[in-house]
Design a protein around this motif. Structure first.
Motif, PDB file in Angstrom:
ATOM      1  N   GLN B  40      -6.787  -3.142  21.077  1.00 30.56           N
ATOM      2  CA  GLN B  40      -6.260  -3.183  19.720  1.00 30.56           C
ATOM      3  C   GLN B  40      -5.888  -4.601  19.304  1.00 30.56           C
ATOM      4  OE1 GLN B  40      -2.559  -1.261  19.357  1.00 30.56           O
ATOM      5  NE2 GLN B  40      -2.497  -1.392  17.150  1.00 30.56           N
ATOM      6  N   LEU B  43      -8.838  -6.790  18.540  1.00 31.95           N
ATOM      7  CA  LEU B  43      -9.415  -6.457  17.242  1.00 31.95           C
ATOM      8  C   LEU B  43      -8.562  -7.025  16.115  1.00 31.95           C
ATOM      9  CD1 LEU B  43     -10.461  -2.728  17.710  1.00 31.95           C
ATOM     10  CD2 LEU B  43     -11.956  -4.687  17.502  1.00 31.95           C
ATOM     11  N   PRO B 305       2.723   2.614  20.627  1.00 29.94           N
ATOM     12  CA  PRO B 305       1.611   1.692  20.392  1.00 29.94           C
ATOM     13  C   PRO B 305       0.979   1.870  19.024  1.00 29.94           C
ATOM     14  CG  PRO B 305       1.408   2.733  22.528  1.00 29.94           C
ATOM     15  CD  PRO B 305       2.501   3.445  21.811  1.00 29.94           C
ATOM     16  N   SER B 306       1.017   3.093  18.494  1.00 32.38           N
ATOM     17  CA  SER B 306       0.359   3.329  17.220  1.00 32.38           C
ATOM     18  C   SER B 306       1.099   2.686  16.067  1.00 32.38           C
ATOM     19  CB  SER B 306       0.230   4.822  16.947  1.00 32.38           C
ATOM     20  OG  SER B 306      -0.425   5.450  18.001  1.00 32.38           O
ATOM     21  N   SER B 309       2.232  -2.121  15.582  1.00 25.79           N
ATOM     22  CA  SER B 309       1.609  -3.162  14.763  1.00 25.79           C
ATOM     23  C   SER B 309       2.184  -3.143  13.347  1.00 25.79           C
ATOM     24  CB  SER B 309       0.099  -2.971  14.736  1.00 25.79           C
ATOM     25  OG  SER B 309      -0.230  -1.681  14.321  1.00 25.79           O
ATOM     26  N   TYR B 310       2.434  -1.950  12.838  1.00 23.93           N
ATOM     27  CA  TYR B 310       3.012  -1.866  11.489  1.00 23.93           C
ATOM     28  C   TYR B 310       4.417  -2.449  11.465  1.00 23.93           C
ATOM     29  CZ  TYR B 310      -0.795   1.285  10.509  1.00 23.93           C
ATOM     30  OH  TYR B 310      -2.038   1.819  10.357  1.00 23.93           O
ATOM     31  N   ALA B 387      -3.370  -5.105  10.701  1.00 21.87           N
ATOM     32  CA  ALA B 387      -2.543  -4.167  11.466  1.00 21.87           C
ATOM     33  C   ALA B 387      -3.302  -2.916  11.864  1.00 21.87           C
ATOM     34  CB  ALA B 387      -1.311  -3.773  10.669  1.00 21.87           C
ATOM     35  N   ASP B 388      -4.208  -2.472  11.013  1.00 21.63           N
ATOM     36  CA  ASP B 388      -4.936  -1.269  11.365  1.00 21.63           C
ATOM     37  C   ASP B 388      -6.400  -1.604  11.569  1.00 21.63           C
ATOM     38  OD1 ASP B 388      -5.647   1.216  11.951  1.00 21.63           O
ATOM     39  OD2 ASP B 388      -5.144   2.108  10.023  1.00 21.63           O
TER      40      ASP B 388
END
Lengths: 340, 392
Positions: B40, B43, B305-306, B309-310, B387-388
Motif C-alpha cells: 500500500q 503505491l 491499516p485500512s 492512511s486517511y 491515500a486510497d
C-alpha cells in the motif's frame, strides 16, 4: 433425491430482524424482517440453491446461517461428520471462532471481499492462522496446496489483490474459504459479479472442489440458470420466507408456487422459437419493514383469492420432497422453465 | 504425445496458468511484477510523487523541520543576544562587490546607520561602505547548548567584527533571523504535540464510537457536537485567561499545547468513526470474522491499516490549524509569552502602526506562517489523492 443421505445442516425458524432507527435516540421506527422464519435442511454433499429477487433476504439468510450476523431467533444445527450436533446460534464467541473452520463463505464481490492491504498468501492463510488451525510451515504448505488446486500459481501468492482480475480474485476467495477444509460453504452469489465467460470457470471450479472434498454448498443466487446448473435442490425465497423448496428438476419442470412460476418465466430463452409468455408481476417487492397481511405474495399474485389476504400459508410438503407455501399449491397447474 | 496419455493431465497443465497474458518484453514484465507486489505505501508513494506541488511542500517542510532541529547552530546569534547600538535596525544586505567595484568571493556586509530626515521626517538608511565586515562560515559566536545537551559556540555563519542581522533587529536589538529560527522550533513542536494529543483522543474516542455503535456512539456524538458548538475564540480566551499569571512561561507553553490538543480531537474522532462504520460493513471484514479472527485481530490487521492512511491525511491537513491557533492566541497576548519565542510572540512586536510604517521587517514571521501553512496544505492535498491507491 435420496433421503438416505445424512442431514448436515438444519435451520429451524431462523429470524433476523434489523431495527430501524430514526431521529433523536432512535426510538421505535419498526424493524426490517430480512429473514422471517426460515426452515430448511441441507444434506451432506448436496448443493442447495437459494434464489429470490433483490431484497428477498437470501444473502442475509446465508450470512446469518454462518453467524456473520447474529440471528434474532432460531436454531442453526450442524451435524458434522465426526462430532455431536451443534447449534451455532447458541455458541459464545470463543466456541464460535473454533467452529468457523467447519463452515466458510465465498463472497459475491471479489473486489471488496479481499483486503487490498494484504498479500494473497496472507489472505488465503487467514482462516488457518486466525482460527489456529495450522502453525509454522504447515500454513504455507496448505496455502500452496489450495492455491494450486484453485489454479493460482506460486508467484501469485506474493502479489496484492490489485494485481488480479475479477475471476482470479474470486479464485483467491475460494482458496481462502477452502483452505481450512470446511464441510459446509455458503456461496453468496459467487459468480454474479463476473463476466459470463469467467462464470463458467468459477462454477466448474466450485463443482470440482465439491467432488474432491465432499463439500456441501448453500448456493445463494438470483440467476436461475446458474442455480439450475449447480443445484441438487432449490429453495425459493420471498420477503424473508421460503415459498418453495424442491429438487431442481421438479422445480424447473413444474413449480408449485406462483412466485416460482413468475421467476421461471423471466429466464431468457436460448431457443428463439421457444417463446414463453412471461408472467409479469405487478409492483415491487414489498418492504420487509411493513410486510402485507396474509400471504406476503398476495398483492402481486395473479391467482390471489380472498383467503390469501387473511391467512399466511405455511410451508407444507405437497409431494415427496416438494414443499410450497401456497393455499392453492395442489390446485394450480403452473408452467416451469423446462418442458417435460 | 504418445499412447496412454491421460486426459486429466491436459486439463491440469492448461489450468495451472489461468488466462495466459500475452508475453510482453522482459522489462515490462519486471515493471508489472513490481506493481503487482507493491504494498500500500509503495503505491501511495508512487501516486504522491506525481503531485508536483505536494513534493515542493514536502521539501519546504523538510527545511522547516531542519531549522527547528538545528536552530541554535543555524542562527548567527542566540535569541536573547543584543546589539545595543543597533535597535530596530533594518536588514543588512550581503554584498559581493565593494564600493570600488571589486568583486570578492567572500560576501561581506556594511554597518547601517539610520537618521531622520529633518524635513520629510522619513528614516534614511545609509550604508557605511568604508568598513566592510566579511561573513564567515562556522564562526565562533555566543555559546549555546544544542537541545540543552551539547555545548558549543560555533554558528553556521556570522561575522567576526561588527554585526550581521540579515532580517534586522527588534526594539532591543535582538537578531530577528535567530529569533525566527527558534520560534520555528516552538511553533512546530506545539503543532506536533497538540496534534498527537488530538490524534490519540480522536482515534480512541472515535474508535470506541464507531466500533461499538449503539447508545455509546450516540452519547459520544452528542458530546462532540456540544464541544464543536462552542465558539473557539472566546473559549480559548477564557481558558488561556484562567491560566495563573505567575506560572512560568514553560508551563504556560505546555498547558497551551495540551489545550489545543484537547479541543482539536473532535474532527478526527468523527472521521475515525465514519471510516470504522463503513469498514465494518466491508466484505473483507465480514470475511475475516468468518475466517475466525478475533476482534483484536480484525482491528489490528484489517481496520487500522485500512484507515490509517486517511488519518495521516487528516493530520497533515489539521496541522496548519494548530499553528494558526497558537499564532493567533499568542498574537492577542493570551498564548505564549516572552521569553518563550514563537511566531505568534514575535508578531506581538508588530502590532502597531509604527511597526508597519517604520520597521516592516518585523513582519517576516508572517511569511514563515504563510509558507508553512501552505506547504502543509499542499502536502495534505497530495496525500489525500494518494491515500486510497485502490480507487479505480
Amino acid at each position: 433425491m435420496s433421503d438416505y443421505r445424512r442431514v448436515l445442516l438444519e435451520v429451524k425458524n431462523l429470524k433476523k430482524y434489523f431495527p430501524l432507527r430514526h431521529g433523536f435516540l432512535g426510538r421505535g421506527a419498526g424493524t426490517v424482517r430480512a429473514v422471517d422464519g426460515v426452515n430448511l435442511h441441507i444434506l451432506q454433499g448436496e448443493t442447495l440453491g437459494l434464489v429470490g429477487e433483490s431484497g428477498s433476504g437470501k444473502t442475509t439468510a446465508g450470512r446469518t446461517i454462518l453467524r456473520a450476523f447474529n440471528p434474532t431467533e432460531g436454531e442453526i444445527i450442524f451435524h458434522l461428520q465426526d462430532g455431536p450436533a451443534t447449534d451455532i446460534a447458541k455458541l459464545g464467541s470463543t466456541e464460535l471462532r473454533a467452529f468457523r473452520r467447519h463452515a466458510q463463505m465465498i463472497f459475491q464481490d471479489p473486489y471488496s471481499s479481499l483486503n487490498p492491504r494484504m498479500t494473497v498468501r496472507d489472505i488465503i492463510a487467514e482462516p488457518l492462522v486466525a482460527g489456529g488451525v495450522a502453525q509454522g510451515d504447515e500454513v504455507d504448505d496448505r496455502v500452496r496446496e489450495i492455491a494450486r488446486r484453485c489454479q493460482l500459481s506460486l508467484e501469485h501468492l506474493r502479489r496484492y489483490p490489485h494485481a488480479f482480475s475479477g475471476g482470479q480474485r474470486q479464485r483467491i476467495g475460494i482458496a481462502r474459504a477452502l483452505v481450512v477444509q470446511p464441510q459446509f460453504v455458503v456461496c453468496d452469489e459467487p459468480v454474479s459479479a463476473l463476466d459470463v465467460s469467467i462464470q463458467a470457470q468459477i462454477l466448474n471450479l466450485l463443482m470440482d472442489m465439491q467432488k474432491e472434498f465432499g463439500l456441501t454448498y448453500l448456493f445463494v443466487a438470483h440467476d436461475l440458470s446458474v442455480v439450475e446448473h449447480v443445484s441438487d435442490r432449490v429453495a425459493v425465497m420471498y420477503l424473508g420466507r421460503l415459498v418453495e423448496v424442491a429438487p431442481t428438476a421438479d422445480l424447473f419442470y413444474q413449480p408449485l408456487h406462483p412466485y416460482t412460476e413468475a421467476l421461471m418465466s423471466a429466464i431468457p430463452a436460448l431457443d428463439p422459437d421457444e417463446v414463453m409468455k412471461p408472467v409479469i408481476l405487478e409492483g415491487e417487492i414489498p418492504s420487509p419493514a411493513n410486510p402485507p397481511s396474509g400471504c406476503p405474495f398476495h398483492p402481486r399474485c395473479p391467482y390471489a383469492q380472498d383467503v390469501c389476504k387473511q391467512d399466511m400459508p405455511p410451508l407444507k410438503e405437497y409431494k415427496p420432497g416438494r414443499f410450497a407455501a401456497c393455499h392453492f399449491a395442489d390446485q394450480l397447474s403452473l408452467k416451469g422453465a423446462l418442458k417435460s | 504425445m504418445g499412447k496412454g496419455f491421460d486426459m486429466t493431465q491436459i486439463t491440469e497443465a492448461v489450468d495451472v496458468t489461468p488466462r495466459p497474458t500475452p508475453p510482453p518484453s522482459v522489462i515490462a514484465r519486471d515493471a508489472e511484477i513490481k506493481y503487482y507486489t507493491a504494498s500500500q505505501f509503495q503505491l501511495m508513494w508512487w501516486k504522491f510523487k506525481k503531485h508536483r506541488l505536494a513534493l515542493i511542500g514536502m521539501v519546504i517542510l523538510g527545511i522547516f523541520v531542519f531549522i527547528a532541529l538545528f536552530a541554535e547552530f543555524l542562527s548567527p546569534y542566540t535569541p536573547g543576544a543584543r546589539t545595543p547600538n543597533y535597535l530596530f535596525g533594518g536588514p543588512q544586505g550581503l554584498h559581493f562587490v565593494d564600493a570600488d567595484g571589486n568583486f570578492h568571493l567572500r560576501p561581506f556586509t556594511y554597518a547601517l546607520s539610520a537618521a531622520m530626515d529633518p524635513e520629510t521626517f522619513l528614516l534614511e538608511v545609509k550604508e557605511d561602505t568604508s568598513d566592510p565586515w566579511p561573513v564567515y562560515f562556522f564562526v565562533k559566536g555566543d555559546p549555546y547548548k544544542m537541545w540543552g545537551l551539547i555545548e558549543s559556540d560555533i554558528h553556521l555563519f556570522g561575522v567576526e567584527e561588527g554585526h550581521l542581522h540579515l532580517l534586522g533587529t527588534d526594539q532591543l536589538g535582538r537578531d530577528l533571523l535567530s529569533r525566527l529560527f527558534h520560534a520555528t522550533r516552538t511553533s512546530l513542536t506545539i503543532g506536533v504535540v497538540g496534534l498527537f494529543i488530538s490524534f490519540f483522543l480522536g482515534l480512541i474516542i472515535g474508535g470506541i464510537s464507531g466500533f461499538f455503535g449503539g447508545s455509546i456512539d450516540e452519547v459520544i456524538q452528542r458530546f462532540i457536537e456540544f464541544i464543536r458548538s462552542i465558539p473557539t475564540l472566546p473559549l480559548w480566551m477564557a481558558l488561556a485567561a484562567s491560566l495563573p499569571r505567575e506560572w512560568s512561561p514553560q508551563r504556560v507553553y505546555f498547558t497551551i499545547t495540551i489545550l489545543l490538543g484537547l479541543l482539536g480531537w473532535t474532527h478526527l474522532a468523527r472521521r475515525v468513526r465514519g471510516k470504522l462504520l463503513s469498514l465494518r460493513e466491508e466484505d473483507f471484514v465480514v470475511a475475516a470474522r468468518i475466517a475466525g479472527s478475533s476482534d483484536a485481530r480484525i482491528i489490528a490487521r484489517h481496520l487500522l491499516p485500512s484507515f490509517l492512511s486517511y488519518i495521516i491525511v487528516d493530520l497533515s491537513i489539521s496541522f496548519p490549524y494548530m499553528i494558526l491557533a497558537e499564532t493567533s492566541l499568542s498574537f492577542i497576548g493570551l498564548g505564549l509569552r516572552a521569553p518563550v519565542i514563537s511566531w505568534g510572540v514575535l508578531l506581538q512586536d508588530a502590532q502597531n502602526i509604527q511597526a508597519i510604517a517604520l520597521y516592516p521587517w518585523l513582519f517576516t514571521p508572517v511569511a514563515f506562517v504563510i509558507i508553512s501553512v501552505m506547504a502543509f496544505s499542499f502536502v495534505g492535498d497530495g496525500m489525500r489523492d494518494a491515500a486510497d491507491p485502490y480507487s479505480r
